[in-house]
Write an enzyme that holds these catalytic residues in place. Sequence first.
Site, PDB file in Angstrom:
ATOM      1  CG  ASP A  73      -1.818   0.732   1.132  1.00 57.82           C
ATOM      2  OD1 ASP A  73      -3.414   0.830  -0.048  1.00 57.82           O
ATOM      3  OD2 ASP A  73      -2.188   1.634   1.487  1.00 57.82           O
ATOM      4  CB  THR A  74       2.120   3.423  -2.225  1.00 57.79           C
ATOM      5  OG1 THR A  74       2.664   2.837  -2.787  1.00 57.79           O
ATOM      6  CG2 THR A  74       2.523   4.468  -2.459  1.00 57.79           C
TER       7      THR A  74
END
Length: 194
Positions: A73-74
């Site tokens: 996840d960014t």
Amino acid sequence: MKNIILASASERRQELLKRILEDFQIIVSDFDESSIPFKDNISSYVMNLAEGKARSVSKKIMDQDNNLVIGCDTLVAFNNKILGKPKDKKDAFEMLQALSDNEHEVYSGLAILDVKSNKIIKDFVCTKVKFSKLTSFQIEKYVNTGDPMDKAGAYGIQGKAGVFVENINGCYYNVVGLPLNKLNSMLMEMGVNL
């Protein structure tokens, strides 16, 4: 050899993973990100989101041995506030206006889950990005391309918004969406020889 599964629909992540792995599967996670509340610690938050994505996919393949699931996840943070994907063009404009002439952070959480043993390792990467001063015209022109609408922080460094970046301190691939150096180390820790 372990079967590697990327728990992501992101084409950017898939393209990046191809740089270090020739053979992997894609199974899109249906993890509900809103099930994990943000509690002031961005690094823990992105690692927990990555773990949630990996575990969501692992439940779909429980009957298969020898699988490693990669969750990632960014997100973009500015003044300790998370900037997710913009809701609309106005939101994208406001995000980019806030980032103009300022430094922000891009965090990626990574989780690699061995489905058979349930062993998981998690880590994160933070990259500092400084934007130059942007005019309203530049922002509006970029927003109207539609490019920022599916990206955290309303920009993609690998595309037209790359010209906004004055400097970067840390992993470039993290800003694109998959920190390859960290992922490589984690895969080796899980017994994958690249």
